[in-house]
Design a protein around this motif. Sequence first.
Motif, PDB file in Angstrom:
ATOM      1  N   GLU A  92       0.832  -1.215   0.000  1.00 31.14           N
ATOM      2  CA  GLU A  92       0.000   0.000   0.000  1.00 31.14           C
ATOM      3  C   GLU A  92       0.864   1.262   0.000  1.00 31.14           C
ATOM      4  OE1 GLU A  92      -3.444   2.098  -0.307  1.00 31.14           O
ATOM      5  OE2 GLU A  92      -3.193  -0.097  -0.362  1.00 31.14           O
ATOM      6  N   LYS A  93       1.939   1.227   0.819  1.00 36.01           N
ATOM      7  CA  LYS A  93       2.818   2.400   0.874  1.00 36.01           C
ATOM      8  C   LYS A  93       3.521   2.632  -0.470  1.00 36.01           C
ATOM      9  CE  LYS A  93       6.404   4.495   3.694  1.00 36.01           C
ATOM     10  NZ  LYS A  93       5.601   5.688   3.904  1.00 36.01           N
ATOM     11  N   SER A  94       3.966   1.530  -1.101  1.00 36.51           N
ATOM     12  CA  SER A  94       4.611   1.669  -2.425  1.00 36.51           C
ATOM     13  C   SER A  94       3.616   2.206  -3.452  1.00 36.51           C
ATOM     14  CB  SER A  94       5.156   0.315  -2.889  1.00 36.51           C
ATOM     15  OG  SER A  94       6.200  -0.116  -2.032  1.00 36.51           O
ATOM     16  N   HIS A  95       2.357   1.782  -3.327  1.00 32.02           N
ATOM     17  CA  HIS A  95       1.331   2.290  -4.238  1.00 32.02           C
ATOM     18  C   HIS A  95       1.141   3.795  -4.058  1.00 32.02           C
ATOM     19  CE1 HIS A  95      -3.033   3.048  -5.222  1.00 32.02           C
ATOM     20  NE2 HIS A  95      -2.549   2.589  -6.390  1.00 32.02           N
ATOM     21  N   GLU A  96       1.104   4.226  -2.795  1.00 34.90           N
ATOM     22  CA  GLU A  96       0.967   5.659  -2.533  1.00 34.90           C
ATOM     23  C   GLU A  96       2.177   6.435  -3.072  1.00 34.90           C
ATOM     24  OE1 GLU A  96       0.438   6.035   1.620  1.00 34.90           O
ATOM     25  OE2 GLU A  96      -1.601   5.187   1.638  1.00 34.90           O
ATOM     26  N   ASN A  97       3.362   5.918  -2.873  1.00 35.07           N
ATOM     27  CA  ASN A  97       4.565   6.602  -3.376  1.00 35.07           C
ATOM     28  C   ASN A  97       4.582   6.659  -4.904  1.00 35.07           C
ATOM     29  OD1 ASN A  97       5.585   7.100  -0.814  1.00 35.07           O
ATOM     30  ND2 ASN A  97       6.681   5.141  -0.714  1.00 35.07           N
ATOM     31  N   ALA A  98       4.117   5.587  -5.551  1.00 35.61           N
ATOM     32  CA  ALA A  98       4.086   5.573  -7.019  1.00 35.61           C
ATOM     33  C   ALA A  98       3.130   6.640  -7.540  1.00 35.61           C
ATOM     34  CB  ALA A  98       3.667   4.196  -7.528  1.00 35.61           C
ATOM     35  N   LEU A  99       1.942   6.734  -6.918  1.00 38.53           N
ATOM     36  CA  LEU A  99       0.977   7.758  -7.349  1.00 38.53           C
ATOM     37  C   LEU A  99       1.509   9.159  -7.045  1.00 38.53           C
ATOM     38  CD1 LEU A  99      -2.419   6.144  -6.250  1.00 38.53           C
ATOM     39  CD2 LEU A  99      -1.386   6.226  -8.526  1.00 38.53           C
ATOM     40  N   LYS A 100       2.188   9.300  -5.904  1.00 42.35           N
ATOM     41  CA  LYS A 100       2.758  10.604  -5.555  1.00 42.35           C
ATOM     42  C   LYS A 100       3.834  11.018  -6.571  1.00 42.35           C
ATOM     43  CE  LYS A 100       4.926  13.033  -1.688  1.00 42.35           C
ATOM     44  NZ  LYS A 100       5.437  12.901  -0.296  1.00 42.35           N
ATOM     45  N   ALA A 101       4.683  10.083  -6.971  1.00 44.50           N
ATOM     46  CA  ALA A 101       5.717  10.380  -7.967  1.00 44.50           C
ATOM     47  C   ALA A 101       5.084  10.726  -9.311  1.00 44.50           C
ATOM     48  CB  ALA A 101       6.668   9.193  -8.109  1.00 44.50           C
ATOM     49  N   LEU A 102       4.013  10.014  -9.657  1.00 40.40           N
ATOM     50  CA  LEU A 102       3.319  10.288 -10.915  1.00 40.40           C
ATOM     51  C   LEU A 102       2.701  11.687 -10.896  1.00 40.40           C
ATOM     52  CD1 LEU A 102       2.294   9.363 -13.676  1.00 40.40           C
ATOM     53  CD2 LEU A 102       0.309   8.347 -12.518  1.00 40.40           C
ATOM     54  N   ASN A 103       2.058  12.031  -9.787  1.00 42.89           N
ATOM     55  CA  ASN A 103       1.467  13.379  -9.684  1.00 42.89           C
ATOM     56  C   ASN A 103       2.551  14.472  -9.716  1.00 42.89           C
ATOM     57  OD1 ASN A 103      -1.137  12.342  -9.502  1.00 42.89           O
ATOM     58  ND2 ASN A 103      -1.026  12.135  -7.260  1.00 42.89           N
ATOM     59  N   MET A 104       3.659  14.194  -9.057  1.00 42.35           N
ATOM     60  CA  MET A 104       4.760  15.153  -9.081  1.00 42.35           C
ATOM     61  C   MET A 104       5.292  15.347 -10.510  1.00 42.35           C
ATOM     62  SD  MET A 104       6.592  17.221  -7.263  1.00 42.35           S
ATOM     63  CE  MET A 104       6.350  16.628  -5.563  1.00 42.35           C
ATOM     64  N   ALA A 105       5.388  14.260 -11.275  1.00 42.74           N
ATOM     65  CA  ALA A 105       5.850  14.356 -12.668  1.00 42.74           C
ATOM     66  C   ALA A 105       4.894  15.196 -13.504  1.00 42.74           C
ATOM     67  CB  ALA A 105       5.995  12.964 -13.261  1.00 42.74           C
ATOM     68  N   VAL A 106       3.588  14.994 -13.288  1.00 45.03           N
ATOM     69  CA  VAL A 106       2.595  15.784 -14.028  1.00 45.03           C
ATOM     70  C   VAL A 106       2.667  17.245 -13.622  1.00 45.03           C
ATOM     71  CG1 VAL A 106       0.116  16.136 -14.408  1.00 45.03           C
ATOM     72  CG2 VAL A 106       1.073  13.815 -14.362  1.00 45.03           C
ATOM     73  N   GLU A 107       2.896  17.497 -12.352  1.00 44.20           N
ATOM     74  CA  GLU A 107       3.008  18.873 -11.883  1.00 44.20           C
ATOM     75  C   GLU A 107       4.222  19.571 -12.502  1.00 44.20           C
ATOM     76  OE1 GLU A 107       3.470  21.320  -7.661  1.00 44.20           O
ATOM     77  OE2 GLU A 107       3.004  19.174  -7.682  1.00 44.20           O
ATOM     78  N   LEU A 108       5.307  18.842 -12.621  1.00 46.41           N
ATOM     79  CA  LEU A 108       6.505  19.420 -13.227  1.00 46.41           C
ATOM     80  C   LEU A 108       6.370  19.576 -14.739  1.00 46.41           C
ATOM     81  CD1 LEU A 108       9.228  17.458 -11.218  1.00 46.41           C
ATOM     82  CD2 LEU A 108       8.699  19.898 -11.024  1.00 46.41           C
ATOM     83  N   ASP A 109       5.741  18.619 -15.393  1.00 48.66           N
ATOM     84  CA  ASP A 109       5.596  18.647 -16.846  1.00 48.66           C
ATOM     85  C   ASP A 109       4.143  18.346 -17.202  1.00 48.66           C
ATOM     86  OD1 ASP A 109       5.830  18.612 -19.545  1.00 48.66           O
ATOM     87  OD2 ASP A 109       7.311  16.984 -19.657  1.00 48.66           O
ATOM     88  N   PRO A 110       3.333  19.385 -17.385  1.00 48.87           N
ATOM     89  CA  PRO A 110       1.906  19.171 -17.662  1.00 48.87           C
ATOM     90  C   PRO A 110       1.637  18.379 -18.949  1.00 48.87           C
ATOM     91  CG  PRO A 110       2.305  21.443 -17.012  1.00 48.87           C
ATOM     92  CD  PRO A 110       3.628  20.811 -17.210  1.00 48.87           C
ATOM     93  N   THR A 111       2.639  18.250 -19.814  1.00 46.66           N
ATOM     94  CA  THR A 111       2.414  17.471 -21.039  1.00 46.66           C
ATOM     95  C   THR A 111       2.231  15.984 -20.732  1.00 46.66           C
ATOM     96  OG1 THR A 111       4.802  17.186 -21.381  1.00 46.66           O
ATOM     97  CG2 THR A 111       3.773  19.106 -22.382  1.00 46.66           C
ATOM     98  N   LEU A 112       2.530  15.568 -19.496  1.00 49.65           N
ATOM     99  CA  LEU A 112       2.389  14.162 -19.111  1.00 49.65           C
ATOM    100  C   LEU A 112       0.998  13.829 -18.580  1.00 49.65           C
ATOM    101  CD1 LEU A 112       5.794  13.699 -17.247  1.00 49.65           C
ATOM    102  CD2 LEU A 112       5.177  12.800 -19.494  1.00 49.65           C
ATOM    103  N   THR A 113       0.079  14.741 -18.683  1.00 50.31           N
ATOM    104  CA  THR A 113      -1.248  14.536 -18.085  1.00 50.31           C
ATOM    105  C   THR A 113      -1.942  13.305 -18.657  1.00 50.31           C
ATOM    106  OG1 THR A 113      -1.475  16.909 -17.740  1.00 50.31           O
ATOM    107  CG2 THR A 113      -3.494  15.597 -17.687  1.00 50.31           C
TER     108      THR A 113
END
Length: 363
Positions: A92-113
């Motif tokens: 569960e924790k790894s799942h949360e970290n994966a989603l957090k990293a994904l959201n961070m990537a989208v925040e940094l580069d909106p083209t990844l939406t």
Amino acid sequence: MKRLLQDMRIMPKILAMLLMLGAVTVGIAVMNAFSMKAEDQEYSQMVSRELPATTQLVRMNRFVTEMVQIGYRTTAFAPASIQAQSAPAEIEKSHENALKALNMAVELDPTLTKTAFDNKGRIDTIHRLATQGSRLVLAGQRDAGVRQLNEAEGQLESFSRSAVELNTGRIKNADERSVELSDETETTIILSMMLAILATLVGVVSAYWVVRRGITAPITALEVRMRRLADGDSASEIAGTDRKDEIGAMAQALQVFRDAAVKQDKMIRAVTESANAIRRGSTEIAQASEDLAKRTESNAASLEETSAAMTEMSQRLKDTAESSDRTVARADQTMTTVQGGRGVADEAVQAMGRVSESAKGID
């Protein structure tokens, strides 16, 4: 432009040239600043946004891989062991970290939406399979749990392959863009140098033209005119007296000297003409005096000749008077003779008359 050069004083001309060169320099600097700023922004975008977003995608892939690895750990340890019992929470924790990293990537580069939306569904699927498999293994349903974990591993392989391709493409694009930015920077530097050289040449040529047409050429013309005026040429006009700059003031001062020289020439000519007139008058008076002396001498000689001629004439008149007296005497004698001859002629005529009458009587 020519009129402007004539009306502008020398100091403003120099300041105008300096301002022109300064404006060109500032223009080139501003252009370089904008170009370098645009390239810096792209570098900043790539360094502070795109590359960190790629890093977050790599972290996301690592956390997704951890979920499957943690699920398989339940098959390696006894169900009652701490390692096996802590697996669902770690998944569960790894799942949360994966989603957090994904959201961070989208925040940094909106083209990844869009990519993030697709990946989130696949991450949730892997999370669900890994969680279910680990729980089945802990519940004693090892075979069913392993099947779930194997399916999760299959989803992970497809997901990781897509993630690797995405990250590899982004890293390649970043490298290519970095090379392009380096080339653009080099091109900007070369272009700036060329423009600086060209602007310098244009500024030097413009400055030379302004200095030559507005300063040196008029001053040289004034110098030549001053030399000609010093040599006595006061008839030619002074050029540049209508200018509003220092050269115009010099030309106006030279015009004053020329006018004074013209007046002086006129005075000299007047004095010369007066002297010539006096010289001519003196010559004429001397000539007239000489002629008068000659005429006086001639008249004196003529008077002497006239006196001699009058004496000779007086003697001739005396001789003529004496001849006249003799002629009168002879004339008196002739008159007497003529009168005697007339009487004889009358007698002859009378005799002829008588002869004629006698002849008529004979007939």
